[in-house]
Design a protein around this motif. Structure first.
Motif, PDB file in Angstrom:
ATOM      1  N   MET B 340      -0.442  -3.849  -4.656  1.00 48.31           N
ATOM      2  CA  MET B 340      -1.780  -3.262  -4.571  1.00 48.31           C
ATOM      3  C   MET B 340      -2.855  -4.253  -5.012  1.00 48.31           C
ATOM      4  O   MET B 340      -3.986  -4.213  -4.527  1.00 48.31           O
ATOM      5  N   GLY B 341      -2.511  -5.134  -5.928  1.00 44.30           N
ATOM      6  CA  GLY B 341      -3.458  -6.147  -6.384  1.00 44.30           C
ATOM      7  C   GLY B 341      -3.839  -7.133  -5.299  1.00 44.30           C
ATOM      8  O   GLY B 341      -4.870  -7.793  -5.388  1.00 44.30           O
ATOM      9  N   MET B 342      -2.982  -7.232  -4.288  1.00 50.85           N
ATOM     10  CA  MET B 342      -3.246  -8.162  -3.178  1.00 50.85           C
ATOM     11  C   MET B 342      -4.188  -7.567  -2.139  1.00 50.85           C
ATOM     12  O   MET B 342      -4.613  -8.258  -1.217  1.00 50.85           O
ATOM     13  N   THR B 343      -4.503  -6.280  -2.257  1.00 56.68           N
ATOM     14  CA  THR B 343      -5.293  -5.642  -1.206  1.00 56.68           C
ATOM     15  C   THR B 343      -6.794  -5.754  -1.485  1.00 56.68           C
ATOM     16  O   THR B 343      -7.235  -5.747  -2.632  1.00 56.68           O
ATOM     17  N   ASP B 344      -7.534  -5.825  -0.400  1.00 55.54           N
ATOM     18  CA  ASP B 344      -8.988  -5.835  -0.490  1.00 55.54           C
ATOM     19  C   ASP B 344      -9.507  -4.492  -0.997  1.00 55.54           C
ATOM     20  O   ASP B 344     -10.591  -4.402  -1.562  1.00 55.54           O
TER      21      ASP B 344
END
Lengths: 398, 378
Positions: B340-344
């Motif tokens: 989730m941290g990788m999502t915009d």
């Protein structure tokens, strides 16, 4: 014990180098990020290798493998990395392929292995779910038997490049009443054109779209698409993850990356001298190279062990942890090297042929996006925390 | 010794906290940075109405008699909301040059516009081959008639697409990297010969490549003495660094708190991931890094008025320490958020990006480590 190549191995290297030189498709952009690339470019080299019989070197010979020694496979990786070749995607070649030839039936092997080898059939994985990441066994997607079909319902996430996929391999719960979460899971192959599958792109922090959410609503899949035994899917899933891990280290690619970093650091200036002549920066590059040398020999030891019939076992977790840390550090130092030119967001800015003033040197274009993108590597394929748990349990015995 | 804010400062901080919370939620910000202009002039006006832009100026110059501590307070709040509007280039940089070296006429010309929000500046100091050396300049100004003609290419000029005016550093004499011969000019961005190429930045702001092609400016566009600009640039950039450190602290505080909160919500193996000691200790380290950074921001800010060596040492120490902390906290925040941290979609990635770019502004960790070594007799 020695690290020299034999005369035969040197001859093999020359053969491979010549083949790559003559056959690598020239129209693939070598510097492009994966999600900048067209699907055609992503499989172009795979198709050439498929025709040559070199697309699945690690497979057993009877299924199309090359029977190369670990040294030959090492040479193969090195030679491809030299030109930054866009290698076959792992989802077919390194993940579902080995599961099918190891646990699948003859009909499945005949149906699927040729398309994986040739690069004609594009695969994606349906493992993670919004609530099941590191705790993969808690997955909720269900497959309910209905005559000679399974009806699949649920939501998968992080399905890499699913927007192009022809087939997917999905972990589904077939026995919700099983005593342990790892039991009652099945490994099912799904034609991605089946009605009821919806793929929605996820925008990532680098601005790209390489992963998706995949929704499955009453997707009817023939029972013959079950791999192995019903409710035994966890065994195959773990087998697949161990295979994924051993390829994840990316040593040859990182070695090439260090060379590129040195090239950039020669062009970048600090007080009008090449940045690489600055002790503080050079020592960071050397530190990275030293860590990479250690990883390289560790990987070769692991490969040699595999050759002797061991593994890939829990020690592949070391390769995953160190390999991804090195990939991340490489992009971090590249970003540092380009100074101010890590700041512009180049997404949507044309690369070449533009009449506009350029923004910084070409090599800076992907520096920040790569740095951001590579944070995924310590999260995917079993997060590095999970890898440490595996070593804790399986090797340290704690 | 006193680490408390005055009542007035507390009041300003509280109203800013409210404004950022109400107007700068992550959905609004995402929409703004994707919009054509990339910022909100109406927010800028609102900030001007709050009196924010006048705080660091002396009363006789049209300000409210505050200083660097006020900018620190503002920027910490801006950091919490990842505010993109150009406070540092306009108020801290341009304001700093005018405050320290402007003539009465220059102050009269520009400060009123800064305070009421109508005049917006960008600081064009970076050049393609200069890295972080303010003296390594290829841009030039030549005396022609009663004025000057400017030529050169200034790179990655933050906030330039929104600016009405530029502060430009150029060489008026001497050779590349000489400490002498550097001058500072105010340039109206609408002047003939100012060509810009605008683009978004990784961390959600806007910047320009600025090309000066025979730009004629009058003699009174020169700020400070001709050829003696470097010490002034170092002073103003030190003030800018202190303000950016405060911004980084605000961003780190939120990134750290978001991560702890996520670890409470996110369940794996039947429990919140925040119950795993392996993650708990890492979040403690993030918190420690944040607290150390706040301390260094105070140190740098409070030493801005001291002698040159003491000031530079403190500012470099802060930039080193906070540069390291920003990387550490940003990376750990993404890792603990997992995929989730990788999502915009999640705000955390946007904090990570801002904290990443912070390091390269006005000199990275290595640059300031070297300055610290040089000033420490080593």
């Amino acid at each position: 014990m020695n690290l020299e190549f034999s005369a035969d191995e040197l001859a093999f290297r020359d053969e491979v180098r010549a083949f790559i030189g003559e056959n690598y498709p020239r129209d693939i952009s070598a510097s492009a990020l994966r999600d900048d690339m067209s699907p055609k470019d992503l499989v172009a080299w795979h198709k050439v290798l498929g025709a040559k019989g070199w697309s699945v070197p690690a497979w057993p010979k009877e299924y199309g493998g090359t029977d190369w020694t670990p040294t030959q496979r090492y040479i193969w990786s090195e030679e491809n990395a030299r030109i930054n070749a866009v290698m076959p995607l792992p989802f077919g070649v390194s993940m579902v392929g080995p599961v099918i030839y190891t646990f699948g039936n003859e009909a499945q092997k005949a149906q699927h292995l040729p398309g994986i080898r040739s690069g004609e059939v594009w695969w994606c994985q349906g493992y993670s779910e919004p609530g099941a990441g590191s705790d993969l066994a808690s997955l909720q997607t269900t497959a309910v038997r209905d005559g000679d079909h399974y009806i699949i319902n649920g939501q998968k996430t992080w399905t890499t490049l699913a927007q192009y996929a022809d087939w997917g391999f999905f972990l589904c719960r077939t026995d919700p009443s099983a005593a342990k979460p790892q039991e009652g899971i099945s490994f099912i192959l799904v034609d991605m054109n089946t009605p009821g599958i919806e793929v929605r792109p996820i925008k990532l922090i680098d601005g790209g779209y390489e992963v998706n959410e995949t929704w499955l609503t009453d997707v009817r899949v023939p029972v013959e698409n079950l791999v192995g035994q019903e409710n035994k899917g966890w065994t195959y899933a773990k087998f697949l993850l161990a295979h994924e891990r051993s390829g994840i280290a990316g040593v040859a690619r990182s070695k090439r990356g260090v060379e590129q970093l040195r090239e950039i650091a020669k062009l970048e200036l600090l007080d009008d001298q090449p940045l690489i002549s600055d002790f503080a920066f050079a020592s960071k590059v050397s530190q990275l190279e030293i860590d990479l040398a250690a990883l390289e020999i560790t990987e070769l030891r692991t490969l040699a062990g595999e050759q002797a019939g061991r593994g890939p076992g829990p020690e592949s977790s070391i390769l995953k942890i160190k390999g991804t840390e090195i990939q991340q550090r490489l992009t971090e130092l590249t970003l540092e090297a380009v100074g101010h030119y890590g700041t512009p967001f180049y997404g949507g800015i044309p690369e070449t042929g533009s009449n506009e003033y350029p923004i910084g040197p070409d090599y800076a274009r992907h520096s920040a996006a790569s740095y951001l993108n590579m944070r995924k590597t310590s999260i995917y394929g079993g997060s590095n925390e999970i890898q440490r748990n595996i070593i804790t349990k399986m090797i340290l015995g704690l | 010794m006193d680490f408390n804010f005055t009542d007035e400062q507390t009041m300003v901080r509280d109203s800013l906290t409210r404004l950022v919370r109400e107007k700068y939620d992550s959905d609004s910000r995402r929409a703004v940075i994707a919009s054509e202009s990339g910022w909100r002039p109406e927010i800028w006006s609102q900030l001007a109405e709050l009196g924010l832009f006048g705080m660091p100026f002396a009363e006789e110059d049209g300000g409210f008699g505050g200083g660097a501590i006020d900018s620190m307070i503002v920027m910490e709040e801006f950091g919490k909301g990842l505010v993109v509007e150009p406070y540092v280039p306009t108020v801290v940089c341009a304001g700093g040059f005018l405050k320290h070296a402007g003539t009465a006429a220059q102050k009269a010309e520009h400060i009123g516009g800064i305070v009421d929000g109508s005049r917006i500046f960008a600081f064009a100091y970076a050049e393609a081959r200069a890295r972080y050396d303010y003296a390594n300049l290829e841009s030039t100004a030549k005396k022609v008639g009663s004025g000057y003609v400017l030529n050169g290419h200034k790179t990655v000029v933050i906030g330039a697409p929104w600016a009405t005016h530029l502060i430009v550093t150029v060489r008026t004499s001497g050779s590349k990297r000489d400490r002498d011969g550097i001058s500072v000019f105010v340039v109206d961005k609408a002047s003939d010969g100012v060509v810009t190429r605008d683009y978004p930045t990784i961390d959600g702001r806007r910047a320009s490549e600025v090309f000066l092609e025979n730009v004629s400016v009058p003699a009174d566009a020169l700020v400070g003495e001709e050829g003696n600009g470097l010490a002034l640039i170092e002073l103003v950039t030190d003030e800018a660094i202190a303000a950016l450190c405060a911004e980084a602290c605000g961003a780190m505080k939120v990134a750290q708190a978001m991560t702890v909160e996520y670890s409470r919500q996110r369940k794996q193996f039947g429990v919140p991931i925040g119950s795993f000691q392996a993650l708990q200790h890492r979040m403690v380290d993030m918190f420690t890094e944040y607290e150390q950074s706040v301390s260094m921001t105070y140190l740098a800010t409070l030493k801005l008025g001291e002698g040159e060596n003491e000031r530079k040492r403190a500012v470099s120490a802060a930039k080193v320490r906070i540069g390291q902390a920003a990387h550490h906290i940003g990376q750990e925040a993404i890792q603990i958020h997992g995929g989730m941290g990788m999502t915009d979609e999640l705000a955390i990635g946007h904090y990570f990006k801002r904290l990443t770019i912070f390091d390269s502004e006005f000199g990275n960790v290595d640059h300031h480590m070297k300055r610290h070594i040089a000033l420490s007799g080593g």
